[in-house]
Design a protein around this motif. Structure first.
Motif, PDB file in Angstrom:
ATOM      1  N   ALA A  55       1.031  -0.728  -0.068  1.00  0.00           N
ATOM      2  CA  ALA A  55       0.010  -0.349   0.111  1.00  0.00           C
ATOM      3  C   ALA A  55       1.553   1.636   0.197  1.00  0.00           C
ATOM      4  O   ALA A  55       1.767   1.206   0.915  1.00  0.00           O
ATOM      5  N   PRO A  56       1.283   1.684  -1.025  1.00  0.00           N
ATOM      6  CA  PRO A  56       1.906   3.288  -1.107  1.00  0.00           C
ATOM      7  C   PRO A  56       0.884   4.069   0.251  1.00  0.00           C
ATOM      8  O   PRO A  56       2.232   4.987   0.560  1.00  0.00           O
ATOM      9  N   PHE A  57       0.017   4.375   0.251  1.00  0.00           N
ATOM     10  CA  PHE A  57      -0.524   5.258   1.497  1.00  0.00           C
ATOM     11  C   PHE A  57      -1.749   4.412   2.180  1.00  0.00           C
ATOM     12  O   PHE A  57      -2.410   3.552   1.710  1.00  0.00           O
ATOM     13  N   ALA A  58      -2.353   4.660   3.482  1.00  0.00           N
ATOM     14  CA  ALA A  58      -2.756   4.475   5.126  1.00  0.00           C
ATOM     15  C   ALA A  58      -4.113   5.105   3.963  1.00  0.00           C
ATOM     16  O   ALA A  58      -4.586   6.008   3.049  1.00  0.00           O
ATOM     17  N   GLY A  59      -5.322   4.673   4.131  1.00  0.00           N
ATOM     18  CA  GLY A  59      -6.901   4.079   3.115  1.00  0.00           C
ATOM     19  C   GLY A  59      -7.672   2.346   3.276  1.00  0.00           C
ATOM     20  O   GLY A  59      -6.969   1.717   3.845  1.00  0.00           O
ATOM     21  N   VAL A  60      -8.343   2.911   2.761  1.00  0.00           N
ATOM     22  CA  VAL A  60      -9.437   1.403   2.557  1.00  0.00           C
ATOM     23  C   VAL A  60      -9.333   1.496   1.280  1.00  0.00           C
ATOM     24  O   VAL A  60      -9.716   1.985   0.258  1.00  0.00           O
ATOM     25  N   LEU A  61      -8.956  -0.215   0.834  1.00  0.00           N
ATOM     26  CA  LEU A  61      -8.919  -1.114  -0.553  1.00  0.00           C
ATOM     27  C   LEU A  61     -10.450  -0.296  -0.878  1.00  0.00           C
ATOM     28  O   LEU A  61     -11.689  -1.195  -0.099  1.00  0.00           O
ATOM     29  N   GLY A  62     -10.563  -1.516  -2.087  1.00  0.00           N
ATOM     30  CA  GLY A  62     -12.023  -1.548  -2.569  1.00  0.00           C
ATOM     31  C   GLY A  62     -12.276  -2.949  -2.728  1.00  0.00           C
ATOM     32  O   GLY A  62     -11.106  -3.551  -2.276  1.00  0.00           O
ATOM     33  N   ILE A  63     -12.660  -3.421  -4.095  1.00  0.00           N
ATOM     34  CA  ILE A  63     -13.131  -4.858  -4.066  1.00  0.00           C
ATOM     35  C   ILE A  63     -12.094  -5.413  -4.561  1.00  0.00           C
ATOM     36  O   ILE A  63     -11.386  -5.404  -5.726  1.00  0.00           O
ATOM     37  N   ARG A  64     -11.782  -6.632  -4.458  1.00  0.00           N
ATOM     38  CA  ARG A  64     -10.043  -7.270  -4.576  1.00  0.00           C
ATOM     39  C   ARG A  64     -10.919  -8.293  -5.747  1.00  0.00           C
ATOM     40  O   ARG A  64     -11.943  -8.225  -6.380  1.00  0.00           O
ATOM     41  N   GLN A  65      -9.597  -7.763  -7.055  1.00  0.00           N
ATOM     42  CA  GLN A  65     -10.233  -8.234  -8.232  1.00  0.00           C
ATOM     43  C   GLN A  65      -9.253  -9.755  -8.844  1.00  0.00           C
ATOM     44  O   GLN A  65      -9.312  -9.814  -9.272  1.00  0.00           O
ATOM     45  N   VAL A  66      -8.242  -9.885  -7.591  1.00  0.00           N
ATOM     46  CA  VAL A  66      -7.202 -11.247  -7.791  1.00  0.00           C
ATOM     47  C   VAL A  66      -7.263 -11.934  -7.252  1.00  0.00           C
ATOM     48  O   VAL A  66      -7.729 -12.001  -5.782  1.00  0.00           O
ATOM     49  N   SER A  67      -6.789 -13.509  -7.275  1.00  0.00           N
ATOM     50  CA  SER A  67      -6.524 -14.237  -6.608  1.00  0.00           C
ATOM     51  C   SER A  67      -5.726 -15.893  -6.521  1.00  0.00           C
ATOM     52  O   SER A  67      -5.297 -14.982  -7.225  1.00  0.00           O
ATOM     53  N   PRO A  68      -4.925 -15.847  -5.610  1.00  0.00           N
ATOM     54  CA  PRO A  68      -3.819 -16.632  -5.734  1.00  0.00           C
ATOM     55  C   PRO A  68      -4.113 -17.464  -6.975  1.00  0.00           C
ATOM     56  O   PRO A  68      -4.773 -18.231  -7.578  1.00  0.00           O
ATOM     57  N   GLY A  69      -2.422 -17.583  -7.640  1.00  0.00           N
ATOM     58  CA  GLY A  69      -2.523 -18.949  -8.682  1.00  0.00           C
ATOM     59  C   GLY A  69      -2.899 -18.044  -9.967  1.00  0.00           C
ATOM     60  O   GLY A  69      -2.732 -18.504 -11.572  1.00  0.00           O
ATOM     61  N   ALA A  70      -3.397 -17.029 -10.013  1.00  0.00           N
ATOM     62  CA  ALA A  70      -3.909 -15.812 -11.277  1.00  0.00           C
ATOM     63  C   ALA A  70      -2.397 -15.823 -11.501  1.00  0.00           C
ATOM     64  O   ALA A  70      -1.583 -15.228 -11.100  1.00  0.00           O
ATOM     65  N   LEU A  71      -2.573 -15.488 -13.325  1.00  0.00           N
ATOM     66  CA  LEU A  71      -1.033 -15.027 -13.651  1.00  0.00           C
ATOM     67  C   LEU A  71      -1.519 -12.752 -13.875  1.00  0.00           C
ATOM     68  O   LEU A  71      -2.689 -12.637 -14.290  1.00  0.00           O
ATOM     69  N   LEU A  72      -0.673 -11.933 -13.273  1.00  0.00           N
ATOM     70  CA  LEU A  72      -0.895 -11.065 -13.015  1.00  0.00           C
ATOM     71  C   LEU A  72      -0.182 -10.183 -14.126  1.00  0.00           C
ATOM     72  O   LEU A  72       1.375 -10.297 -14.351  1.00  0.00           O
ATOM     73  N   THR A  73      -0.745  -9.304 -14.607  1.00  0.00           N
ATOM     74  CA  THR A  73       0.169  -8.278 -16.038  1.00  0.00           C
ATOM     75  C   THR A  73      -0.273  -7.372 -15.306  1.00  0.00           C
ATOM     76  O   THR A  73      -0.925  -6.927 -14.424  1.00  0.00           O
TER      77      THR A  73
END
Length: 361
Positions: free
Chosen positions: A162-180
């Motif tokens: 996290a670059p700064f303190a705040g509130v996260l939105g809806i998670r869009q990734v899961s373990p095992g996924a290829l992240l680009t």
């Protein structure tokens, strides 16, 4: 004979009519019309500050869409949707096995190059090797050190924080996924304080001073009013709309305001002294506005006025009245210039019904 009796009857009727006319009350024949009861008030300067209305859009003080710098498989996800996070907190870890192995190799190469450099440095001090040989080894050592820094940076890129303190939105990734690099991990917003941007006409630019009080409401929280202040106005005015964008800042400790929310903004101008009358006292006929002013003799006259800001049932009078004027507030619908008015007496409580005397029979 009949005509003589008719003549006497007409004379008698004329005498009776004259007698009745002479007996009539002269005051009743010349009495003035009754005064019309109205409610009046005396105009006096009061503290007044008008408002500028606008529609604004809420924005987070800091906002970012989290992505990765490299393409890699997601190893671990360290957060949940809507979680409050601190600056530097790990969010996603990508696979780093190959990079850690390459880092180990680079560190071994650096250690060997540094050891060789130190050995040659001792020999150079004894003038047993040429200085050029020492300089070449120093270059090899620096290249190995740069390689180590590069591998460490590559590993850090596989740890999304996290670059700064705040509130996260809806998670869009899961373990095992290829992240680009184009894939969204989540959004992060610092909503402890919110910016609200709104546009006002350029004619009101003089009132857009930093620190000016701003109030806002939103349909999401009926009855809730948020208080803020002007932070700055845009350096440019839109040439098409002749409007300027103003940014206000609002504290948001309860996290009620969200980015993208539409707000009804009221900006309060500095307080000043003004003549303010009840709005119902102003009569509007087409584009003309006037009030009924009460003269010393109790008669009313129409006073043309120029009305400024209307707010909360009050109207600011810019021209047409002076302090001390007495005007009609309630009852203007039955008035015309020249009629006499009197202050209406408030209706008191109705008297209790008289008790009925019992029948003696």
């Amino acid at each position: 004979m009949v005509s003589r009796f008719l003549s006497r009857g007409l004379v008698l009727a004329g005498v009776l009519g004259s007698t009745m006319a002479c007996g009539r009350d002269p005051a009743a024949a010349t009495s003035a019309p009754a005064a019309i009861p109205v409610t009046t008030t005396t105009v006096q300067p009061v503290a007044w500050n008008d408002t500028i209305q606008a529609l604004g859009t809420a924005q987070a003080r800091e906002s970012v869409t989290l992505t990765a710098k490299v393409s890699e498989i997601v190893d671990q996800v360290h957060f949940e949707s809507g979680q409050q996070v601190e600056a530097g907190q790990p969010l996603v870890t990508l696979r780093v096995d190959a990079q850690e192995a390459a880092l180990g190799e680079a560190e071994s190469t650096l250690a060997e190059a540094d050891q060789q450099y130190r050995r040659l440095q001792g020999l150079a001090d004894q003038q047993l090797v040429a200085r050029s040989t020492l300089d070449a080894q120093r270059a090899l050592r620096d290249v190995a050190a740069a390689r180590v820094r590069q591998m460490k940076s590559d590993i850090r890129d596989r740890h999304v924080r996290a670059p700064f303190a705040g509130v996260l939105g809806i998670r869009q990734v899961s373990p095992g996924a290829l992240l680009t690099p184009n894939a969204v991990i989540a959004t992060l917003d610092d909503i402890s304080r919110m910016y609200v941007d709104f546009q006002v006409p350029e004619a009101t630019l003089s009132a857009m001073v930093p620190g000016a009080r701003v109030s806002a409401t939103t349909a999401a929280w009926p009855g809730k009013r948020f208080e803020g202040e002007v932070q700055t106005a845009d350096a440019r005015i839109d040439a098409g709309t002749r409007a300027v964008t103003v940014r206000a800042v609002f504290d948001n400790p309860e996290r009620l305001l969200r980015p993208g929310m539409l707000l009804d903004v009221s900006l309060f101008r500095p307080e000043r002294q003004a003549l303010v009358v009840p709005e119902i006292a102003v009569v509007q006929v087409g584009r003309d506005s006037f009030v009924y002013r009460v003269a010393q003799d109790g008669k009313v006259e129409q006073a043309a006025v120029r009305v400024g800001v209307r707010r909360d049932g009050k109207a600011e009078i810019l021209e047409g009245l002076t302090a001390g004027d007495r005007i009609v507030v309630d009852g203007t619908g039955k008035l015309r210039p020249g009629v006499v008015v009197a202050e209406a007496v408030p209706a008191g409580p109705e008297p209790a019904a008289a008790a009925t005397a019992p029948d003696g029979n």
